[in-house]
Design a protein around this motif. Structure first.
Motif, short mmCIF file in Angstrom:
data_model
loop_
_atom_site.label_atom_id
_atom_site.label_comp_id
_atom_site.label_asym_id
_atom_site.label_seq_id
_atom_site.Cartn_x
_atom_site.Cartn_y
_atom_site.Cartn_z
N UNK A 1 3.77 111.22 67.60
CA UNK A 1 2.77 111.65 68.57
C UNK A 1 2.69 113.17 68.58
N UNK A 2 1.49 113.69 68.66
CA UNK A 2 1.25 115.13 68.81
C UNK A 2 0.54 115.34 70.13
N UNK A 3 1.16 116.13 71.01
CA UNK A 3 0.66 116.25 72.38
C UNK A 3 0.44 117.71 72.75
N UNK A 4 -0.46 117.91 73.72
CA UNK A 4 -0.61 119.20 74.42
C UNK A 4 -0.84 120.38 73.47
N UNK A 5 -1.69 120.20 72.49
CA UNK A 5 -1.98 121.30 71.57
C UNK A 5 -2.98 122.24 72.23
N UNK A 6 -2.45 123.26 72.89
CA UNK A 6 -3.30 124.23 73.58
C UNK A 6 -4.21 124.94 72.58
N UNK A 7 -5.49 125.03 72.92
CA UNK A 7 -6.44 125.71 72.05
C UNK A 7 -6.04 127.17 71.85
N UNK A 8 -6.04 127.59 70.61
CA UNK A 8 -5.72 128.98 70.30
C UNK A 8 -4.24 129.29 70.25
N UNK B 1 11.26 106.15 73.43
CA UNK B 1 11.85 106.68 74.65
C UNK B 1 12.30 108.14 74.49
N UNK B 2 12.94 108.48 73.37
CA UNK B 2 13.45 109.85 73.22
C UNK B 2 12.35 110.85 72.83
N UNK B 3 11.54 110.60 71.80
CA UNK B 3 10.53 111.62 71.47
C UNK B 3 9.46 111.78 72.55
N UNK B 4 9.10 110.70 73.25
CA UNK B 4 8.10 110.83 74.29
C UNK B 4 8.65 111.61 75.49
N UNK B 5 9.91 111.40 75.83
CA UNK B 5 10.51 112.16 76.92
C UNK B 5 10.53 113.64 76.56
N UNK B 6 11.00 113.96 75.36
CA UNK B 6 11.07 115.36 74.95
C UNK B 6 9.69 116.00 74.92
N UNK B 7 8.72 115.29 74.39
CA UNK B 7 7.38 115.86 74.26
C UNK B 7 6.73 116.11 75.62
N UNK B 8 6.91 115.17 76.54
CA UNK B 8 6.20 115.26 77.82
C UNK B 8 6.77 116.33 78.73
#
Length: 790
Positions: free
Chosen positions: A166-173, A333-340
């Motif tokens: 999953x790739x999350x929260x990629x802020x523009x710029x 469970x682990x990568x989603x927790x870390x990413x969020x």
């Protein structure tokens, strides 16, 4: 009896009600369950990490004296344990975990067959007679192998070894932010694979109750209703036909909040044989073949301005989840927790993260106390330390400039943080170490050539996850709510049920405190029932520091409803509105006449034995139920840990000289219990920072099968911990409490690692991996050029 209305129990260090039973040997654990005609089970386990099963021959097993039966997967015809994420196939690859391996084994220790005998010794003898023929396949034992092009596949039905991506929260710029930032620092960190190591290993006792037409399964699980669901599906029974009972439990720490294969196989054997069957996991299997956790790899960078304020955070997270997805949380469970949640307590304006779960030929991973937060907090705190050095700032000051101070605060991760004491805890922790003289002692020690370091970690602990939070992760099985019932009998005694389950958290005490306050009764009148799927309507169990936040809120609501019914019955007898009455010391009192009281016993007698006197709008009996869920982003406890260490050059040993914890979990229902949670969690965090690790050789053989190999800290290595409490009441729970179960574990690795690096400051060496071994420290102190960070 309680002497005054304002003599509240919540907030007081009430003595644990569990202790007299447990400390005098009257606790009842799974292994204490003895039933007539009971048999004993153990498992034939794989001796190789990856292979096709050519043949499983149990002929000789069944001839061993004392062996009653032996079953393979084909003999029992069980369904698989399947955990799902509702994410697109590009993000999540579903895999099934058979109760017993059928065609292939995927890690050393995987159960292949169950042997049932008249006693545990005969069962062990039976294991030695099993003949398993393997067609060995190339094992995948590390991240590089798993992600390499053309790598062997752990699951042949998959096209690659990445189960979650999953790739999350990629802020523009964000790339431009890093390109233009005055200061960019980087950290690459790896954390060791760990065992949660509860004192009581896993176990199960199952038997068929012919009268009730019900399979009864006694097991030490944190999630009894989830075990019931999986058992009924695998055994193809109605859920009503499965009853799960949890007796006293000697620890869990997340290891027992997933459904294990062995407890389902034990139940299947009991169902087939129509005799009680007991399985108790031995320590070798617990260390090597049970659920593990924590093997993670972070590559992270952070951008700062010239004043030390963070501009952006960019991270890549790879979590080695072993051979299978666990139920119900999956490999996500682990990568989603870390990413969020990686941005944590800091004001991060721009964020990008990629989180991956890879599968390897190792024992599967389950949530372990803290779930990724000890790891990502360690990484973010290392970035703070590295930026402070690059910019010439004090490491505490750079935290002050970035920490969240205005609440509610909605982060770049779209999570809203409720009020906390982030800055206050940091300041108080630093003050405590300064007033104890550690900064002066550090300077003096350095002048003497000794290596003393001071390190900090600041973090929040997201607790009280409700269904909204779990649904945001696109889980197919969405935990969240809890149900409670409060019931008063004719003696005025109160029985309360909760869907949470204690494995050391003192629920019998803290829940009773909540109920006693809500009903204004003596705590001795309150009894908690938990861990029985026939007595508890439904519950999600205990994990993620949800017991008091969610379970305690449901209990409080149910008790309040029961109190309302008591007042309604009293009001009907007096012929006045209920709002003109109040609860007081085991009685209902008229507000306009303090001498007019009706005891709970009197009202209960009316409710049960003289129900003809009740108005038509009041049902007989004294029972109330309530549900509670959290429909926002949860609530956040917070803390700062400060650690002083000394490195011993001759041995490389890390000695912890002082440990300060400043914590805020809202209203502490029982401060003594909170302190116990802090100390226990800190001990586990120190274990991960300095001692514990399971490694594997190139063939997938685990290194740690006994305590000779798996290094567990003792009381000698764990320091005295000074704890300071702050209190920011939670607005989203019925008691004002936030969770406190995982914070100690979350903060300790980062604080210890930062302290070690501070002690190494003169060498220009920086360490980023855990556990920190004596060999690594010795090499850094004696040959610093070999360990320098670019």
């Amino acid at each position: 009896m309680r002497s005054a209305k304002d003599d509240r129990l919540v907030g007081r260090a009430v003595a644990r009600r569990e202790d007299p039973r447990l400390l005098t040997g009257h606790g009842r654990f799974v292994d204490d369950v003895e039933l007539p005609g009971m048999l004993h089970a153990q498992f034939v386990r794989s001796t190789v990490a990856h292979a096709a099963l050519a043949e499983v021959d149990l002929t000789q097993v069944r001839q061993v004296p004392g062996v009653v039966a032996a079953f393979t997967a084909m003999d029992l015809d069980l369904g698989d344990i399947t955990a799902q994420l509702g994410r697109p196939l590009t993000e999540f690859v579903p895999t099934a975990m058979p109760v017993l391996a059928r065609d292939r084994v995927r890690y050393v220790g995987e159960p292949i067959a169950i042997v049932v005998a008249i006693d545990a010794y005969a069962a062990e003898d039976g294991l030695e007679a099993a003949k398993v023929t393997y067609e060995t396949l190339a094992p995948v034992t590390c991240e590089d192998q798993a992600l390499a092009p053309g790598a062997p596949l752990v699951h042949e039905e998959a096209t690659h070894n990445t189960l979650v991506d999953v790739s999350l929260f990629a802020t523009e710029g964000i790339d431009e932010i890093f390109d233009n930032a005055p200061c960019v620092v980087r950290v690459e960190a790896r954390t060791g694979r760990q065992n949660a190591l509860p004192l009581e290993t896993r176990g199960a006792v199952a038997h068929w109750d012919g009268r009730e037409e019900q399979l009864v399964l006694h097991t030490c699980t944190q999630v009894p209703h989830q075990v019931r669901t999986v058992a009924s599906r695998c055994l193809r029974l109605d859920e009503r036909a499965v009853r799960v009972i949890v007796p006293d439990m000697g620890g869990g720490f997340g290891l027992k909040c997933v459904v294990g294969r062995e407890e389902i196989a034990t139940a299947a054997a009991a169902l087939r044989l129509r005799r009680p069957v007991k399985w108790i996991e031995d320590r070798k299997d617990a260390l090597s073949a049970s659920f593990l956790a924590r093997e993670q790899h972070y590559t992270a960078r952070a951008a700062f301005d010239v004043d030390g304020r963070i501009l952006g955070l960019d991270a890549d997270v790879v979590c080695d989840m072993g051979a299978y997805s666990c139920y119900p949380f999956t490999a996500g469970i682990e990568p989603l927790m870390a990413s969020a949640e990686m941005s944590g307590v800091y004001k991060v304006p721009a964020y990008r993260v990629r989180g991956r779960a890879i599968t390897t030929n190792k024992a599967p991973t389950a949530p372990y106390r803290g779930v990724s937060r000890p790891q990502y907090v360690m990484v973010v705190e290392r970035l703070m330390e590295r930026a402070a050095r690059a910019l010439g700032l004090d490491p505490v000051e750079i935290r002050r400039r970035n920490i969240i101070t205005e609440f509610p605060y909605t982060g770049v991760n779209n999570i809203t943080y409720d009020p906390g004491s982030y800055l206050e805890s940091l300041n108080l922790c630093e003050q405590a170490l300064k007033e104890a003289g550690w900064y002066g002692r550090q300077a003096a020690a350095r002048a003497e050539g000794r290596h003393i370091g001071i390190g900090y970690s600041c973090f929040s602990e997201r607790t009280g996850y409700g269904s909204t939070a779990f649904a945001a992760r696109k889980m197919e099985v969405v935990p969240g709510f809890d149900l409670a019932e409060a019931r008063m009998d004719t003696s005025g005694a109160v029985t309360v049920t909760s869907g949470t389950i204690s494995h050391g958290q003192s629920h019998e005490t803290t829940m009773a405190q909540i109920v006693a306050d809500a009903l204004h009764v003596d705590i001795a009148k309150v009894k908690l029932h938990q861990g029985d799927t026939d007595r508890i309507t439904y519950g999600w169990g205990t994990f993620a520091s949800r017991s008091i936040t969610v379970g305690g809120s449901a209990v409080r609501l149910a008790a309040a409803k029961l109190g309302d019914k008591l007042r309604a019955i009293a009001a009907a007898e007096w012929g006045i509105p209920p709002e003109e009455t109040e609860l007081d010391r085991g009685r209902v009192r008229r507000r306009d006449d303090p001498d007019a009281v009706l005891t709970h016993e009197h009202l209960a007698e009316t409710a049960y034995l003289k129900s003809h006197l009740l108005p038509k709008d009041i049902d007989p009996g004294l029972t109330a139920t309530a549900a509670f869920d959290v429909f926002n982003d949860g609530t956040f406890s917070n803390a700062t840990h400060g650690v002083v260490v000394e490195l011993h050059e001759g041995t490389g040993q890390v000695e912890i000289l002082a440990y300060v914890c400043v914590e805020d979990c809202g209203v502490a229902i029982n401060p003594q219990v909170v302190e116990g949670q802090c100390r226990g969690g800190i001990a586990q965090g120190i274990a991960g920072a300095l001692f514990e690790q399971v490694t594997y050789d190139g063939q997938g053989e685990p290194s740690a099968t006994s305590f000779m190999d798996y290094k567990v800290p003792t009381a000698h290595e764990i320091p005295e911990v000074t704890i300071h409490h702050l209190e920011t009441p939670c607005a989203f729970t019925e008691t004002g409490a936030k969770g406190a179960g995982e914070g100690g574990t979350i903060g300790a690795p980062a604080a210890v690692l930062n302290a070690v690096n501070d002690a190494l400051r003169a060498t220009r060496v920086e360490l980023d991996n855990t556990p920190i071994t004596p060999e690594t420290v010795h090499r850094a102190l004696t040959s610093p050029a070999l360990e320098q960070t670019p």
